[in-house]
Design a protein around this motif. Structure first.
Motif, PDB file in Angstrom:
ATOM      1  N   VAL A  56       0.801  -1.142   0.106  1.00 30.81           N
ATOM      2  CA  VAL A  56       0.053   0.082  -0.007  1.00 30.81           C
ATOM      3  C   VAL A  56       0.858   1.283  -0.166  1.00 30.81           C
ATOM      4  O   VAL A  56       2.074   1.243   0.322  1.00 30.81           O
ATOM      5  N   PRO A  57       0.653   2.307  -0.439  1.00 33.16           N
ATOM      6  CA  PRO A  57      -0.909   2.546  -1.026  1.00 33.16           C
ATOM      7  C   PRO A  57      -1.029   2.115  -2.372  1.00 33.16           C
ATOM      8  O   PRO A  57      -0.294   2.000  -3.279  1.00 33.16           O
ATOM      9  N   VAL A  58      -2.724   2.051  -2.621  1.00 32.39           N
ATOM     10  CA  VAL A  58      -3.026   1.592  -3.946  1.00 32.39           C
ATOM     11  C   VAL A  58      -4.187   2.727  -4.176  1.00 32.39           C
ATOM     12  O   VAL A  58      -5.313   2.503  -3.282  1.00 32.39           O
ATOM     13  N   LEU A  59      -4.276   3.115  -5.384  1.00 27.57           N
ATOM     14  CA  LEU A  59      -5.150   4.085  -5.814  1.00 27.57           C
ATOM     15  C   LEU A  59      -6.286   3.372  -6.855  1.00 27.57           C
ATOM     16  O   LEU A  59      -5.866   2.813  -7.775  1.00 27.57           O
ATOM     17  N   ILE A  60      -7.450   3.171  -6.522  1.00 24.82           N
ATOM     18  CA  ILE A  60      -8.434   2.556  -7.422  1.00 24.82           C
ATOM     19  C   ILE A  60      -9.481   3.599  -8.184  1.00 24.82           C
ATOM     20  O   ILE A  60     -10.158   4.300  -7.246  1.00 24.82           O
ATOM     21  N   ASP A  61      -9.372   3.813  -9.337  1.00 22.78           N
ATOM     22  CA  ASP A  61     -10.335   4.681 -10.138  1.00 22.78           C
ATOM     23  C   ASP A  61     -11.023   3.753 -11.000  1.00 22.78           C
ATOM     24  O   ASP A  61     -10.486   3.591 -12.318  1.00 22.78           O
ATOM     25  N   GLY A  62     -12.247   3.196 -10.943  1.00 25.55           N
ATOM     26  CA  GLY A  62     -12.962   2.344 -11.669  1.00 25.55           C
ATOM     27  C   GLY A  62     -12.084   1.252 -12.046  1.00 25.55           C
ATOM     28  O   GLY A  62     -11.711   0.478 -11.107  1.00 25.55           O
ATOM     29  N   ASP A  63     -11.858   1.293 -13.268  1.00 26.42           N
ATOM     30  CA  ASP A  63     -11.046  -0.095 -13.779  1.00 26.42           C
ATOM     31  C   ASP A  63      -9.486   0.152 -13.793  1.00 26.42           C
ATOM     32  O   ASP A  63      -8.610  -0.901 -14.349  1.00 26.42           O
ATOM     33  N   VAL A  64      -9.024   1.339 -13.127  1.00 31.37           N
ATOM     34  CA  VAL A  64      -7.780   1.680 -13.171  1.00 31.37           C
ATOM     35  C   VAL A  64      -7.239   1.533 -11.725  1.00 31.37           C
ATOM     36  O   VAL A  64      -7.700   2.073 -10.912  1.00 31.37           O
ATOM     37  N   THR A  65      -6.127   0.906 -11.748  1.00 32.32           N
ATOM     38  CA  THR A  65      -5.331   0.389 -10.559  1.00 32.32           C
ATOM     39  C   THR A  65      -3.841   1.414 -10.434  1.00 32.32           C
ATOM     40  O   THR A  65      -3.270   0.919 -11.405  1.00 32.32           O
ATOM     41  N   VAL A  66      -3.655   2.180  -9.642  1.00 31.55           N
ATOM     42  CA  VAL A  66      -2.518   2.647  -9.743  1.00 31.55           C
ATOM     43  C   VAL A  66      -1.687   2.334  -8.407  1.00 31.55           C
ATOM     44  O   VAL A  66      -2.137   2.599  -7.300  1.00 31.55           O
ATOM     45  N   TRP A  67      -0.372   1.844  -8.354  1.00 32.73           N
ATOM     46  CA  TRP A  67       0.225   1.581  -7.165  1.00 32.73           C
ATOM     47  C   TRP A  67       1.383   2.485  -7.059  1.00 32.73           C
ATOM     48  O   TRP A  67       1.826   2.957  -8.269  1.00 32.73           O
ATOM     49  N   GLU A  68       2.357   2.650  -6.078  1.00 30.83           N
ATOM     50  CA  GLU A  68       3.414   3.110  -5.823  1.00 30.83           C
ATOM     51  C   GLU A  68       2.988   4.755  -5.605  1.00 30.83           C
ATOM     52  O   GLU A  68       2.499   5.518  -6.379  1.00 30.83           O
ATOM     53  N   SER A  69       3.434   5.286  -4.314  1.00 28.05           N
ATOM     54  CA  SER A  69       2.872   6.463  -3.854  1.00 28.05           C
ATOM     55  C   SER A  69       3.292   7.671  -4.713  1.00 28.05           C
ATOM     56  O   SER A  69       2.314   8.613  -5.035  1.00 28.05           O
ATOM     57  N   LEU A  70       4.410   7.739  -5.595  1.00 26.45           N
ATOM     58  CA  LEU A  70       4.424   8.752  -6.282  1.00 26.45           C
ATOM     59  C   LEU A  70       3.715   8.635  -7.668  1.00 26.45           C
ATOM     60  O   LEU A  70       3.261   9.934  -8.334  1.00 26.45           O
ATOM     61  N   ALA A  71       3.518   7.529  -8.318  1.00 24.33           N
ATOM     62  CA  ALA A  71       2.672   7.222  -9.334  1.00 24.33           C
ATOM     63  C   ALA A  71       1.263   7.626  -8.983  1.00 24.33           C
ATOM     64  O   ALA A  71       0.473   8.331  -9.872  1.00 24.33           O
ATOM     65  N   ILE A  72       0.700   7.701  -7.791  1.00 23.85           N
ATOM     66  CA  ILE A  72      -0.571   7.979  -7.334  1.00 23.85           C
ATOM     67  C   ILE A  72      -0.582   9.607  -7.241  1.00 23.85           C
ATOM     68  O   ILE A  72      -1.742  10.123  -7.668  1.00 23.85           O
ATOM     69  N   CYS A  73       0.628  10.322  -6.883  1.00 25.48           N
ATOM     70  CA  CYS A  73       0.336  11.439  -6.696  1.00 25.48           C
ATOM     71  C   CYS A  73       0.461  12.262  -8.062  1.00 25.48           C
ATOM     72  O   CYS A  73      -0.418  13.032  -8.405  1.00 25.48           O
ATOM     73  N   GLU A  74       1.255  11.528  -8.873  1.00 24.70           N
ATOM     74  CA  GLU A  74       1.162  11.936 -10.530  1.00 24.70           C
ATOM     75  C   GLU A  74      -0.370  12.002 -10.970  1.00 24.70           C
ATOM     76  O   GLU A  74      -0.785  12.886 -11.727  1.00 24.70           O
TER      77      GLU A  74
END
Ligand SMILES: N[C@@H](CCC(=O)N[C@@H](CS)C(=O)NCC(=O)O)C(=O)O
Length: 213
Positions: A56-74
């Protein structure tokens, strides 16, 4: 924007989770949270249900999953461009990205020696040279950013940016362990800790059960 869910670890301990959570809050995003307690027998299985990376963290946005904190911030910066989570000017933006990435990729000695324990006040352990170098380097980065780009506000690049989200858990560590800081760093830490979102995270951290070390 609806339908965002951020999967995080315990607020008292999960420094990586704080970073994108703070970026989302500062962007004014509406999002759901799911907290997975770390260091439990089922922690790994529960995280793997969201991300094969097992962190963790993991961001879920519908069918998009984003992992890695910096990628989520981007991703958050792109979803909420009006929040200005990167500086407008290209040179400042490039340096802001360097500063954010240096945190994401580095400072392992500091992170290991001074683990996040947001609600605690702990004695500063004896620090080896690598940790002292990290503390000096972080203060140098903060001084550089504040002096060159900080005129528009109290944060590293003036207004709040992804760089601030990335360093927020460092601020809490310096606070927890009473690390001696220069004047610029002290003022910067005060600004970060005064953010309503930081206080909200801390209030939640205070109610969590302690984890075994
Ligand atoms: N590079 C990752 C690091 C994420 C990370 O190490 N997260 C820890 C919690 S702070 C974790 O998920 N640990 C899994 C576990 O304890 O099982 C990021 O930036 O998101």
């Amino acid at each position: 924007m609806s339908g965002l869910k951020l999967v995080i670890g315990n607020k008292n301990y999960s420094s990586w989770s704080l970073r994108p959570w703070l970026a989302l809050r500062q962007a004014g995003a509406t999002f759901a949270e799911e907290m997975i307690a770390l260091r439990q027998p089922d922690t790994r299985t529960r995280i793997l249900a969201f991300s094969a990376a097992g962190r963790v963290p993991v961001l879920i946005d519908g069918d998009v999953t984003v992992w890695e904190s910096l990628a989520i911030c981007e991703y958050v910066a792109e979803l909420f461009p009006q929040a200005g989570l990167w500086p407008d000017e290209r040179q400042a933006r490039a340096i802001c990205r360097s500063v954010a990435t240096e945190m994401h990729a580095g400072f392992a000695p500091l992170r290991q020696a001074l683990p996040m324990d947001y609600r605690a006040s702990l004695p500063l352990p004896a620090l080896d040279a690598a940790v002292a170098d990290d503390i000096a380097r972080i203060q140098a980065v903060w001084r550089m950013a504040r002096e060159r780009f900080g005129a528009g506000g109290p944060f590293l690049f003036g207004r709040f940016s992804v760089a601030d989200a990335m360093y927020a858990p460092v601020v809490t560590r310096f606070n927890t362990y009473g690390v001696a800081l220069d004047e610029v760093a002290r003022a910067y830490c005060t600004a970060i800790l005064a953010l309503p979102a930081m206080r909200e995270w801390l209030d939640a951290a205070r109610t969590e059960p302690a984890l075994p070390q």
